[in-house]
Motif scaffolding. Structure first.
Motif, short mmCIF file in Angstrom:
data_model
loop_
_atom_site.label_atom_id
_atom_site.label_comp_id
_atom_site.label_asym_id
_atom_site.label_seq_id
_atom_site.Cartn_x
_atom_site.Cartn_y
_atom_site.Cartn_z
N MET A 72 0.86 -1.18 0.00
CA MET A 72 0.00 0.00 0.00
C MET A 72 0.90 1.24 0.00
N ALA A 76 -6.25 1.58 4.13
CA ALA A 76 -7.15 0.53 3.67
C ALA A 76 -8.10 0.18 4.80
N ARG A 94 -1.73 6.11 2.35
CA ARG A 94 -3.04 5.54 2.00
C ARG A 94 -3.55 4.70 3.16
#
Length: 104
Positions: A1, A7, A5
């Motif tokens: 990732m 998730a 960012r």
């Protein structure tokens, strides 16, 4: 990732904060501002923005990147509610112009 960012586990709610660890993930990273846009602005986007506001985030809603559900007048009604929820209601161009992390 990619760095920066977040998730979040899949969810089946209208609100991206409900039953997810999104709030924890954002607070762990020191995030204080969220920008919200997407499908069904009168449900999912609005629910997520409301939760973000109630959790203490500064909220920007992107009015031309969100589609309302409903018939005639739905978009105008959505924007009226957004003015009550969000700290900022901007266009995509306005967001990109004020975001130092955007690709130019």
């Amino acid at each position: 990732m990619p760095e920066g960012r977040v998730a979040v586990a899949p969810h089946k709610n209208l609100d991206a904060f409900a039953t997810t660890d999104l709030d924890i993930q954002l607070k762990r990273r020191g995030v204080q501002h969220v920008t919200v846009a997407g499908m069904i602005g009168t449900m999912c986007v609005e629910s997520t923005a409301r939760s973000a506001m109630e959790l203490g985030y500064e909220v920007t809603l992107v009015k031309d990147a969100t589609a309302p559900a409903g018939g005639p007048g739905a978009y105008e009604e959505m924007l009226r509610r957004y003015e009550l929820i969000a700290h900022h209601v901007l266009t995509t161009d306005e967001v990109l112009a004020t975001n130092p992390f955007s690709a130019r």
